[in-house]
Design a protein around this motif. Structure first.
Motif, PDB file in Angstrom:
ATOM      1  N   THR A  17     -13.157  -5.142   2.641  1.00 62.08           N
ATOM      2  CA  THR A  17     -13.035  -6.478   2.048  1.00 62.08           C
ATOM      3  C   THR A  17     -11.623  -7.021   2.253  1.00 62.08           C
ATOM      4  O   THR A  17     -10.708  -6.284   2.647  1.00 62.08           O
ATOM      5  CB  THR A  17     -13.321  -6.429   0.543  1.00 62.08           C
ATOM      6  N   GLU A  18     -11.463  -8.281   1.958  1.00 63.95           N
ATOM      7  CA  GLU A  18     -10.129  -8.894   2.021  1.00 63.95           C
ATOM      8  C   GLU A  18      -9.185  -8.174   1.053  1.00 63.95           C
ATOM      9  O   GLU A  18      -8.020  -7.961   1.358  1.00 63.95           O
ATOM     10  CB  GLU A  18     -10.219 -10.387   1.687  1.00 63.95           C
ATOM     11  N   GLN A  19      -9.702  -7.775  -0.104  1.00 67.28           N
ATOM     12  CA  GLN A  19      -8.875  -7.050  -1.073  1.00 67.28           C
ATOM     13  C   GLN A  19      -8.467  -5.686  -0.526  1.00 67.28           C
ATOM     14  O   GLN A  19      -7.337  -5.249  -0.735  1.00 67.28           O
ATOM     15  CB  GLN A  19      -9.606  -6.886  -2.410  1.00 67.28           C
ATOM     16  N   ASP A  20      -9.380  -5.009   0.187  1.00 68.39           N
ATOM     17  CA  ASP A  20      -9.032  -3.732   0.814  1.00 68.39           C
ATOM     18  C   ASP A  20      -7.849  -3.913   1.764  1.00 68.39           C
ATOM     19  O   ASP A  20      -6.909  -3.116   1.775  1.00 68.39           O
ATOM     20  CB  ASP A  20     -10.218  -3.156   1.599  1.00 68.39           C
ATOM     21  N   ARG A  21      -7.894  -4.966   2.572  1.00 67.33           N
ATOM     22  CA  ARG A  21      -6.806  -5.245   3.527  1.00 67.33           C
ATOM     23  C   ARG A  21      -5.501  -5.540   2.793  1.00 67.33           C
ATOM     24  O   ARG A  21      -4.433  -5.057   3.179  1.00 67.33           O
ATOM     25  CB  ARG A  21      -7.172  -6.404   4.433  1.00 67.33           C
ATOM     26  N   LYS A  22      -5.591  -6.320   1.730  1.00 64.72           N
ATOM     27  CA  LYS A  22      -4.390  -6.636   0.940  1.00 64.72           C
ATOM     28  C   LYS A  22      -3.799  -5.374   0.319  1.00 64.72           C
ATOM     29  O   LYS A  22      -2.575  -5.220   0.263  1.00 64.72           O
ATOM     30  CB  LYS A  22      -4.718  -7.665  -0.135  1.00 64.72           C
ATOM     31  N   ASP A  23      -4.671  -4.471  -0.143  1.00 65.15           N
ATOM     32  CA  ASP A  23      -4.188  -3.215  -0.731  1.00 65.15           C
ATOM     33  C   ASP A  23      -3.451  -2.372   0.307  1.00 65.15           C
ATOM     34  O   ASP A  23      -2.395  -1.792   0.007  1.00 65.15           O
ATOM     35  CB  ASP A  23      -5.352  -2.417  -1.324  1.00 65.15           C
ATOM     36  N   VAL A  24      -3.990  -2.294   1.523  1.00 64.11           N
ATOM     37  CA  VAL A  24      -3.327  -1.535   2.589  1.00 64.11           C
ATOM     38  C   VAL A  24      -2.000  -2.199   2.954  1.00 64.11           C
ATOM     39  O   VAL A  24      -0.980  -1.521   3.116  1.00 64.11           O
ATOM     40  CB  VAL A  24      -4.243  -1.365   3.820  1.00 64.11           C
ATOM     41  N   GLU A  25      -1.995  -3.523   3.064  1.00 63.82           N
ATOM     42  CA  GLU A  25      -0.753  -4.239   3.370  1.00 63.82           C
ATOM     43  C   GLU A  25       0.294  -4.004   2.285  1.00 63.82           C
ATOM     44  O   GLU A  25       1.472  -3.794   2.590  1.00 63.82           O
ATOM     45  CB  GLU A  25      -1.031  -5.731   3.532  1.00 63.82           C
ATOM     46  N   ALA A  26      -0.136  -4.001   1.020  1.00 61.17           N
ATOM     47  CA  ALA A  26       0.794  -3.732  -0.077  1.00 61.17           C
ATOM     48  C   ALA A  26       1.322  -2.301   0.017  1.00 61.17           C
ATOM     49  O   ALA A  26       2.511  -2.046  -0.246  1.00 61.17           O
ATOM     50  CB  ALA A  26       0.106  -3.962  -1.418  1.00 61.17           C
ATOM     51  N   GLY A  27       0.469  -1.372   0.419  1.00 59.54           N
ATOM     52  CA  GLY A  27       0.904   0.010   0.612  1.00 59.54           C
ATOM     53  C   GLY A  27       1.948   0.135   1.700  1.00 59.54           C
ATOM     54  O   GLY A  27       2.921   0.877   1.567  1.00 59.54           O
ATOM     55  N   HIS A  28       1.768  -0.617   2.784  1.00 58.30           N
ATOM     56  CA  HIS A  28       2.759  -0.582   3.865  1.00 58.30           C
ATOM     57  C   HIS A  28       4.057  -1.272   3.452  1.00 58.30           C
ATOM     58  O   HIS A  28       5.143  -0.842   3.844  1.00 58.30           O
ATOM     59  CB  HIS A  28       2.182  -1.184   5.147  1.00 58.30           C
ATOM     60  N   ALA A  29       3.952  -2.317   2.653  1.00 56.69           N
ATOM     61  CA  ALA A  29       5.162  -2.979   2.148  1.00 56.69           C
ATOM     62  C   ALA A  29       5.939  -2.020   1.244  1.00 56.69           C
ATOM     63  O   ALA A  29       7.174  -1.942   1.325  1.00 56.69           O
ATOM     64  CB  ALA A  29       4.801  -4.258   1.407  1.00 56.69           C
ATOM     65  N   ALA A  30       5.224  -1.267   0.400  1.00 59.40           N
ATOM     66  CA  ALA A  30       5.888  -0.287  -0.464  1.00 59.40           C
ATOM     67  C   ALA A  30       6.514   0.831   0.370  1.00 59.40           C
ATOM     68  O   ALA A  30       7.628   1.278   0.079  1.00 59.40           O
ATOM     69  CB  ALA A  30       4.871   0.292  -1.454  1.00 59.40           C
ATOM     70  N   PHE A  31       5.809   1.269   1.421  1.00 61.87           N
ATOM     71  CA  PHE A  31       6.361   2.282   2.314  1.00 61.87           C
ATOM     72  C   PHE A  31       7.642   1.768   2.962  1.00 61.87           C
ATOM     73  O   PHE A  31       8.657   2.463   2.996  1.00 61.87           O
ATOM     74  CB  PHE A  31       5.334   2.657   3.394  1.00 61.87           C
ATOM     75  N   ALA A  32       7.613   0.544   3.467  1.00 66.83           N
ATOM     76  CA  ALA A  32       8.791  -0.037   4.128  1.00 66.83           C
ATOM     77  C   ALA A  32       9.956  -0.153   3.152  1.00 66.83           C
ATOM     78  O   ALA A  32      11.106   0.112   3.516  1.00 66.83           O
ATOM     79  CB  ALA A  32       8.438  -1.393   4.727  1.00 66.83           C
ATOM     80  N   ALA A  33       9.677  -0.541   1.921  1.00 65.99           N
ATOM     81  CA  ALA A  33      10.743  -0.660   0.924  1.00 65.99           C
ATOM     82  C   ALA A  33      11.345   0.707   0.609  1.00 65.99           C
ATOM     83  O   ALA A  33      12.567   0.842   0.485  1.00 65.99           O
ATOM     84  CB  ALA A  33      10.192  -1.310  -0.344  1.00 65.99           C
ATOM     85  N   ALA A  34      10.500   1.727   0.498  1.00 63.28           N
ATOM     86  CA  ALA A  34      10.987   3.077   0.191  1.00 63.28           C
ATOM     87  C   ALA A  34      11.731   3.687   1.372  1.00 63.28           C
ATOM     88  O   ALA A  34      12.735   4.372   1.200  1.00 63.28           O
ATOM     89  CB  ALA A  34       9.821   3.971  -0.225  1.00 63.28           C
ATOM     90  N   ALA A  35      11.235   3.448   2.592  1.00 64.31           N
ATOM     91  CA  ALA A  35      11.836   4.053   3.787  1.00 64.31           C
ATOM     92  C   ALA A  35      13.102   3.330   4.214  1.00 64.31           C
ATOM     93  O   ALA A  35      13.987   3.929   4.820  1.00 64.31           O
ATOM     94  CB  ALA A  35      10.824   4.073   4.928  1.00 64.31           C
ATOM     95  N   GLY A  36      13.184   2.039   3.939  1.00 66.96           N
ATOM     96  CA  GLY A  36      14.381   1.266   4.261  1.00 66.96           C
ATOM     97  C   GLY A  36      14.772   1.371   5.725  1.00 66.96           C
ATOM     98  O   GLY A  36      13.948   1.204   6.617  1.00 66.96           O
ATOM     99  N   GLY A  37      16.036   1.700   5.949  1.00 69.42           N
ATOM    100  CA  GLY A  37      16.585   1.763   7.293  1.00 69.42           C
ATOM    101  C   GLY A  37      16.078   2.920   8.133  1.00 69.42           C
ATOM    102  O   GLY A  37      16.391   2.996   9.324  1.00 69.42           O
ATOM    103  N   ALA A  38      15.279   3.816   7.545  1.00 72.86           N
ATOM    104  CA  ALA A  38      14.724   4.925   8.322  1.00 72.86           C
ATOM    105  C   ALA A  38      13.689   4.429   9.329  1.00 72.86           C
ATOM    106  O   ALA A  38      13.448   5.079  10.338  1.00 72.86           O
ATOM    107  CB  ALA A  38      14.095   5.971   7.400  1.00 72.86           C
ATOM    108  N   ILE A  39      13.085   3.263   9.057  1.00 76.22           N
ATOM    109  CA  ILE A  39      12.087   2.716   9.977  1.00 76.22           C
ATOM    110  C   ILE A  39      12.813   2.002  11.113  1.00 76.22           C
ATOM    111  O   ILE A  39      13.567   1.064  10.892  1.00 76.22           O
ATOM    112  CB  ILE A  39      11.139   1.729   9.271  1.00 76.22           C
ATOM    113  N   LEU A  40      12.582   2.468  12.327  1.00 78.53           N
ATOM    114  CA  LEU A  40      13.188   1.847  13.500  1.00 78.53           C
ATOM    115  C   LEU A  40      12.255   0.826  14.128  1.00 78.53           C
ATOM    116  O   LEU A  40      12.698  -0.140  14.745  1.00 78.53           O
ATOM    117  CB  LEU A  40      13.564   2.915  14.526  1.00 78.53           C
TER     118      LEU A  40
END
Length: 118
Positions: A19-42
């Motif tokens: 569903t659209e909500q499923d996609r939003k949940d995954v996107e939110a998970g990736h946003a949280a990952f990016a925030a936690a990983a910070g500069g480690a993501i190249l």
């Protein structure tokens, strides 16, 4: 610091049926990952479906032959990736555990060290 490739795999049929909500949940998970990983993501990107893939394969005539689709036909398809820096494999695993795909029953994350010397 070492570099690692996080290969994110999942079942495309489940992803496409979400569903659209499923996609939003995954996107939110990736946003949280990016925030936690910070500069480690190249680098990192979501990939388009395997129906858009083209594969080059060697042929008996010696030249590569392009074919539609991914190289291997599997239930799980490569859906995205990140290139990250981490001090060691344990730190890379700790980062990868934060990806939403790790908690989903139909997906997973492969962690591969990058050979920077060859």
């Amino acid at each position: 610091m070492a570099k690692y490739l996080f290969l994110i795999y999942g079942d495309e049929q489940i992803w496409e049926a979400g569903t659209e909500q499923d996609r939003k949940d995954v996107e939110a998970g990736h946003a949280a990952f990016a925030a936690a990983a910070g500069g480690a993501i190249l680098s990192g990107h979501e990939l388009l479906p395997t129906t858009t893939a083209t594969t080059l394969r060697g042929s008996a005539s010696g030249g590569p032959t392009p074919t539609d689709g991914p190289f291997l036909e599997t239930k799980e398809a490569l859906g995205g990736f990140y290139v990250v820096e981490a001090p060691d494999l344990d730190a890379a695993i700790a980062l990868a555990r934060q990806l939403p795909e790790v908690a989903a029953a139909h997906s997973g994350v492969e962690i591969r060290p990058i050979n920077e010397h060859g």
